[in-house]
Design a protein around this motif. Structure first.
Motif, PDB file in Angstrom:
ATOM      1  N   PHE A 194       0.836  -1.189   0.000  1.00 13.94           N
ATOM      2  CA  PHE A 194       0.000   0.000   0.000  1.00 13.94           C
ATOM      3  C   PHE A 194       0.877   1.247   0.000  1.00 13.94           C
ATOM      4  O   PHE A 194       1.973   1.260   0.545  1.00 13.94           O
ATOM      5  CB  PHE A 194      -0.916   0.019   1.232  1.00 13.94           C
ATOM      6  N   LYS A 195       0.355   2.305  -0.604  1.00 13.57           N
ATOM      7  CA  LYS A 195       1.068   3.572  -0.634  1.00 13.57           C
ATOM      8  C   LYS A 195       0.728   4.443   0.570  1.00 13.57           C
ATOM      9  O   LYS A 195       1.589   5.122   1.112  1.00 13.57           O
ATOM     10  CB  LYS A 195       0.737   4.321  -1.927  1.00 13.57           C
ATOM     11  N   ASN A 196      -0.549   4.416   0.996  1.00  9.06           N
ATOM     12  CA  ASN A 196      -0.979   5.253   2.114  1.00  9.06           C
ATOM     13  C   ASN A 196      -0.803   4.494   3.424  1.00  9.06           C
ATOM     14  O   ASN A 196      -1.741   3.913   3.961  1.00  9.06           O
ATOM     15  CB  ASN A 196      -2.436   5.678   1.923  1.00  9.06           C
ATOM     16  N   ASP A 197       0.428   4.480   3.945  1.00  9.66           N
ATOM     17  CA  ASP A 197       0.713   3.705   5.161  1.00  9.66           C
ATOM     18  C   ASP A 197       0.005   4.266   6.387  1.00  9.66           C
ATOM     19  O   ASP A 197      -0.464   3.512   7.247  1.00  9.66           O
ATOM     20  CB  ASP A 197       2.220   3.673   5.417  1.00  9.66           C
ATOM     21  N   SER A 198      -0.070   5.591   6.490  1.00 10.99           N
ATOM     22  CA  SER A 198      -0.643   6.190   7.687  1.00 10.99           C
ATOM     23  C   SER A 198      -2.125   5.862   7.826  1.00 10.99           C
ATOM     24  O   SER A 198      -2.670   5.875   8.928  1.00 10.99           O
ATOM     25  CB  SER A 198      -0.444   7.709   7.665  1.00 10.99           C
ATOM     26  N   LEU A 199      -2.805   5.553   6.722  1.00 10.76           N
ATOM     27  CA  LEU A 199      -4.225   5.211   6.778  1.00 10.76           C
ATOM     28  C   LEU A 199      -4.442   3.790   7.266  1.00 10.76           C
ATOM     29  O   LEU A 199      -5.282   3.540   8.131  1.00 10.76           O
ATOM     30  CB  LEU A 199      -4.861   5.397   5.392  1.00 10.76           C
ATOM     31  N   TRP A 200      -3.695   2.820   6.734  1.00 17.81           N
ATOM     32  CA  TRP A 200      -3.915   1.412   7.039  1.00 17.81           C
ATOM     33  C   TRP A 200      -3.022   0.899   8.165  1.00 17.81           C
ATOM     34  O   TRP A 200      -3.281  -0.172   8.702  1.00 17.81           O
ATOM     35  CB  TRP A 200      -3.707   0.551   5.800  1.00 17.81           C
ATOM     36  N   ASP A 263      12.346   0.328  13.169  1.00 14.98           N
ATOM     37  CA  ASP A 263      12.134   0.902  11.843  1.00 14.98           C
ATOM     38  C   ASP A 263      12.807   0.067  10.761  1.00 14.98           C
ATOM     39  O   ASP A 263      12.466   0.203   9.574  1.00 14.98           O
ATOM     40  CB  ASP A 263      12.666   2.333  11.789  1.00 14.98           C
ATOM     41  N   ASN A 264      13.755  -0.784  11.151  1.00 10.95           N
ATOM     42  CA  ASN A 264      14.433  -1.658  10.191  1.00 10.95           C
ATOM     43  C   ASN A 264      13.988  -3.119  10.314  1.00 10.95           C
ATOM     44  O   ASN A 264      14.540  -3.985   9.641  1.00 10.95           O
ATOM     45  CB  ASN A 264      15.951  -1.585  10.388  1.00 10.95           C
ATOM     46  N   ALA A 265      13.023  -3.398  11.182  1.00  9.14           N
ATOM     47  CA  ALA A 265      12.550  -4.768  11.367  1.00  9.14           C
ATOM     48  C   ALA A 265      11.537  -5.128  10.277  1.00  9.14           C
ATOM     49  O   ALA A 265      11.043  -4.276   9.540  1.00  9.14           O
ATOM     50  CB  ALA A 265      11.928  -4.928  12.746  1.00  9.14           C
ATOM     51  N   ALA A 304      11.271  -5.475   4.783  1.00  6.93           N
ATOM     52  CA  ALA A 304      11.997  -4.672   5.770  1.00  6.93           C
ATOM     53  C   ALA A 304      11.294  -3.329   5.922  1.00  6.93           C
ATOM     54  O   ALA A 304      11.752  -2.306   5.398  1.00  6.93           O
ATOM     55  CB  ALA A 304      13.455  -4.504   5.353  1.00  6.93           C
ATOM     56  N   ASN A 305      10.164  -3.365   6.625  1.00  6.83           N
ATOM     57  CA  ASN A 305       9.354  -2.184   6.896  1.00  6.83           C
ATOM     58  C   ASN A 305       9.055  -1.403   5.622  1.00  6.83           C
ATOM     59  O   ASN A 305       9.259  -0.183   5.545  1.00  6.83           O
ATOM     60  CB  ASN A 305      10.037  -1.277   7.921  1.00  6.83           C
ATOM     61  N   GLY A 306       8.568  -2.115   4.605  1.00  6.91           N
ATOM     62  CA  GLY A 306       8.098  -1.479   3.393  1.00  6.91           C
ATOM     63  C   GLY A 306       9.125  -1.273   2.310  1.00  6.91           C
ATOM     64  O   GLY A 306       8.788  -0.811   1.218  1.00  6.91           O
ATOM     65  N   ARG A 307      10.375  -1.618   2.570  1.00  9.19           N
ATOM     66  CA  ARG A 307      11.410  -1.401   1.557  1.00  9.19           C
ATOM     67  C   ARG A 307      11.240  -2.396   0.419  1.00  9.19           C
ATOM     68  O   ARG A 307      10.903  -3.544   0.627  1.00  9.19           O
ATOM     69  CB  ARG A 307      12.801  -1.527   2.179  1.00  9.19           C
TER      70      ARG A 307
END
Length: 317
Positions: A194-200, A263-265, A304-307
């Motif tokens: 997903f692109k909108n991480d803050s929403l989901w 943040d890197n998990a 890795a957290n969205g990477r």
């Protein structure tokens, strides 16, 4: 003359043994679910006798978690990737009835060697209805000095007739957002789906679910229904990757090696969609039929957290 009667008591009895059925089961109706403090089907099943819930899934009568079969509106909804647990998460407000079969299941449930969990989704009634609830563990501030888990839970449902005595609908949606009980947290969870991480994914554990069902009465004794059950979970718990096997060690889901820098998990996204088309009919006093077609799609993403994955890694996998 007018006669005033006292209390009238009507007693109905049934035999201790049902000679036409060799199974042992428990049925929980929608009315009973409304009196329980539960969020989903797993919570309901875990309260029954002979059932135990652990981080891997649900065990019935001491069996392994992958020996429990899950059925939603006549379709096997067992997780096709892990082989354990529900492939979709069904909110308790969307359930008409839950049946927990702990022994002697019929031939239609061929994969549940230890037990079967049968879930029926609600249909819209003859009158329009709407309802919902919202709960949280604080009022915008934390008087306990950081003791709350920053949890918000909400559900909404509505249903009713679209065409009187012919077509009805039911819709239900729910969310459960929490920062869990771990002190270490990522600043923001990211999912490459997903692109909108803050929403989901605004919290450390994010669970979303919605249900939609249409029921059409073709004629008395013949009904066609369409169900769609959709669920989404985003978190950093390694238990999202459940392992089937006797040597699997049950460990906490917290990624301790990354405890100082989550943040890197790894972030896990479990995205599922179940669609069911069902036709039921009565032929005569002796015969009836039930035809069901279904599709369960599950997307389990770990990154890795969205990477984004490197090209050579994708080719290797």
């Amino acid at each position: 003359t007018v006669t005033t009667l006292g209390e009238v008591e009507i007693v109905g009895e049934r035999g201790l043994l049902d000679l036409e059925s060799g199974q042992s089961s428990t049925k929980i109706s929608a009315a009973e679910l409304g009196e329980m403090s539960v969020n989903n089907v797993q919570d309901v099943v875990a309260m029954q006798v002979g059932v135990q819930e652990n981080p891997d899934g649900i065990q019935i009568r001491g069996g392994r978690v992958y020996e429990t079969e899950y059925v939603v509106d006549g379709v096997n909804a067992q997780d096709p990737l892990a082989g354990t647990g529900f492939g979709v998460e069904v909110n308790a407000k969307a359930v008409q009835q839950v049946e927990v079969i702990t022994g002697g299941a019929d031939a239609e449930y061929g994969e549940g060697s230890s037990g079967v969990i049968v879930t029926k989704i609600k249909e819209g009634g003859k009158v329009f209805s709407i309802g919902g609830s919202y709960r949280r563990d604080n009022l915008g501030f934390d008087p306990n000095g950081g003791m709350s888990w920053n949890t918000d839970e909400a559900d909404f449902s509505m249903g009713g007739p679209l065409i009187r005595n012919k077509l009805s609908f039911f819709f239900s949606g729910s969310m459960a957002l929490t920062d869990t009980y771990f002190g270490s947290q990522a600043r923001q969870l990211h999912s490459s789906l997903f692109k909108n991480d803050s929403l989901w994914a605004p919290r450390q554990h994010n669970s979303w679910s919605n249900t939609f069902k249409l029921a059409y009465t073709i004629r008395p004794g013949l009904k066609l229904s369409l169900t769609n059950q959709h669920s989404l979970n985003i978190n950093q718990s390694t238990r999202s990757l459940q392992i089937v096997g006797n040597d699997a060690v049950v460990t906490p889901g917290f990624q301790f090696p990354f405890s100082l820098n989550l943040d890197n998990a790894n972030t896990y996204t479990h995205h599922s969609n179940l669609s069911v088309l069902n036709l039921r009919g009565i032929i005569d006093k002796q015969w009836s039929f039930d035809v069901t077609a279904g599709r369960l799609f599950t997307n389990l993403r770990a990154d890795a957290n969205g990477r984004a994955f490197r090209t050579e890694t994708v080719e290797q996998i």
